[in-house]
Design a protein around this motif. Structure first.
Motif, PDB file in Angstrom:
ATOM      1  N   HIS A 260      -2.471  -2.609  -8.381  1.00 44.21           N
ATOM      2  CA  HIS A 260      -2.009  -1.527  -7.513  1.00 44.21           C
ATOM      3  C   HIS A 260      -1.622  -1.993  -6.110  1.00 44.21           C
ATOM      4  CE1 HIS A 260      -3.218   1.353 -10.558  1.00 44.21           C
ATOM      5  NE2 HIS A 260      -4.403   0.782 -10.619  1.00 44.21           N
TER       6      HIS A 260
ATOM      7  N   TYR B 273     -10.920   4.366  -6.564  1.00 43.68           N
ATOM      8  CA  TYR B 273      -9.895   5.400  -6.708  1.00 43.68           C
ATOM      9  C   TYR B 273     -10.518   6.733  -7.167  1.00 43.68           C
ATOM     10  CZ  TYR B 273      -7.212   1.035  -7.159  1.00 43.68           C
ATOM     11  OH  TYR B 273      -6.695  -0.226  -6.989  1.00 43.68           O
TER      12      TYR B 273
ATOM     13  N   LYS C 111       0.825  -1.196   0.000  1.00 45.59           N
ATOM     14  CA  LYS C 111       0.000   0.000   0.000  1.00 45.59           C
ATOM     15  C   LYS C 111       0.868   1.258   0.000  1.00 45.59           C
ATOM     16  CE  LYS C 111      -3.983  -2.154   2.272  1.00 45.59           C
ATOM     17  NZ  LYS C 111      -4.968  -2.072   3.365  1.00 45.59           N
ATOM     18  N   SER C 112       2.038   1.178  -0.632  1.00 49.04           N
ATOM     19  CA  SER C 112       2.948   2.310  -0.621  1.00 49.04           C
ATOM     20  C   SER C 112       2.343   3.524  -1.305  1.00 49.04           C
ATOM     21  CB  SER C 112       4.269   1.936  -1.285  1.00 49.04           C
ATOM     22  OG  SER C 112       4.071   1.567  -2.640  1.00 49.04           O
ATOM     23  N   ASP C 113       1.430   3.299  -2.272  1.00 58.42           N
ATOM     24  CA  ASP C 113       0.794   4.417  -2.950  1.00 58.42           C
ATOM     25  C   ASP C 113       0.064   5.327  -1.969  1.00 58.42           C
ATOM     26  OD1 ASP C 113       1.697   3.524  -5.342  1.00 58.42           O
ATOM     27  OD2 ASP C 113      -0.257   2.962  -6.155  1.00 58.42           O
TER      28      ASP C 113
ATOM     29  N   ASP D 115       2.486   7.586  -0.464  1.00 57.41           N
ATOM     30  CA  ASP D 115       2.995   8.421  -1.547  1.00 57.41           C
ATOM     31  C   ASP D 115       2.022   9.550  -1.866  1.00 57.41           C
ATOM     32  OD1 ASP D 115       5.278   6.923  -1.781  1.00 57.41           O
ATOM     33  OD2 ASP D 115       4.558   5.733  -3.484  1.00 57.41           O
ATOM     34  N   LEU D 116       0.717   9.271  -1.824  1.00 58.85           N
ATOM     35  CA  LEU D 116      -0.274  10.314  -2.079  1.00 58.85           C
ATOM     36  C   LEU D 116      -0.210  11.393  -1.012  1.00 58.85           C
ATOM     37  CD1 LEU D 116      -3.330   8.141  -3.187  1.00 58.85           C
ATOM     38  CD2 LEU D 116      -2.081   9.782  -4.597  1.00 58.85           C
TER      39      LEU D 116
ATOM     40  N   GLN E 221      -6.337   6.874 -11.744  1.00 61.49           N
ATOM     41  CA  GLN E 221      -6.757   5.499 -12.014  1.00 61.49           C
ATOM     42  C   GLN E 221      -8.239   5.250 -11.710  1.00 61.49           C
ATOM     43  OE1 GLN E 221      -4.598   6.600  -9.683  1.00 61.49           O
ATOM     44  NE2 GLN E 221      -4.152   5.053  -8.124  1.00 61.49           N
TER      45      GLN E 221
ATOM     46  N   TRP F 183      -3.589  -2.324  -3.654  1.00 65.62           N
ATOM     47  CA  TRP F 183      -4.583  -1.802  -2.715  1.00 65.62           C
ATOM     48  C   TRP F 183      -5.755  -1.282  -3.544  1.00 65.62           C
ATOM     49  CZ3 TRP F 183      -6.028   3.451  -2.826  1.00 65.62           C
ATOM     50  CH2 TRP F 183      -5.249   4.264  -3.652  1.00 65.62           C
TER      51      TRP F 183
END
Length: 248
Positions: free
Chosen positions: A233, A202, A40-42, A45-46, A207, A235
């Motif tokens: 993704h 999302y 869930k690194s995104d 990152d967000l 996306q 997640w």
């Protein structure tokens, strides 16, 4: 004295933040960003991207690893223990980085007062004062993306979770149901011919995916699409609205 600002960030799009949210971020002495594992690194990152885009002064940004919630039959007890663990980590970071007090900010998906536990966790911190800066909810983002009204004329709406829909079925008091936090597509427990569905994942992000139509036709497509997006993704955040079909 610690002041905590719980800042609603919508679905992670910097354009979703209000001017009040941007102001609160820039008033903070420290912003805490949770990490939820590589898959869930995104998500972190967000939050990093929001800070990079909207901060106009030097604010200390600290990341910490979120504990995992245990999967056990005592769901409420497991959640309370999880919240205790998160509160303990917040206090550790406060003691380390704000030993003389100050203003702590956390960036919360959607709105901190709707289907989020940040307020419950903050209440565990002794002596802290808490302020909520509201954000765009996933419900607003969903209905806007599909261009629909939340309710039918003079008809009620119920907001619930996938867990409750799967266990208890369609509630008699609702014409329209908004389902959040559904990791198992609980709409499969319903008679599909009776409902229309508006689904989104999302929301507000590049996306973003939207599907709507009769549940009998679109249900399998949503299940397949959701699984593929999660695989891509690592997640997924999604939400859907169900409405009883009228005669004919």
């Amino acid at each position: 004295m610690i002041s905590i600002d719980l800042i609603g960030i919508g679905t992670g799009n910097p354009d979703h933040l209000t001017r009040a949210a941007e102001k609160a971020m820039n008033m903070a002495d420290m912003i805490l960003l949770p990490r939820k594992g590589d898959a869930k690194s995104d998500l972190v990152d967000l939050r990093r991207a929001i800070c990079a885009q909207l901060l106009t002064r030097d604010v200390k940004i600290v990341e910490f690893n979120m504990p995992r919630r245990t999967d056990r039959s005592d769901y409420v007890g497991a959640v309370r223990d999880w919240h205790d663990a998160i509160a303990g980590l917040w206090m550790e970071q406060i003691a380390l980085h704000l030993p003389n007090g100050g203003r702590l900010a956390l960036l919360v998906w959607g709105d901190p007062s709707l289907y989020d536990s940040s307020l419950r966790i903050a209440a565990r911190l002794p002596g802290a004062t808490v302020r909520v800066i509201p954000g765009i909810t996933s419900i607003q983002a969903l209905t806007a993306a599909h261009g629909i009204c939340l309710n039918d004329l003079a008809q009620p709406v119920l907001v619930t979770t996938g867990r409750r829909l799967g266990q208890q079925g369609w509630p008699a008091c609702a014409d329209t149901l908004v389902v959040m936090l559904d990791g198992h597509c609980a709409f499969q427990t319903l008679l599909p011919e009776d409902f229309d569905i508006w689904w989104g994942a999302y929301l507000g992000l590049p996306q973003e995916r939207l599907i709507h139509g009769p549940l009998a036709i679109k249900g399998d497509e949503i299940i397949s699409c959701r699984a593929e997006l999660r695989r891509q993704h690592g997640w997924i955040m999604d939400i859907y609205l169900l409405r009883r079909r009228g005669p004919g």
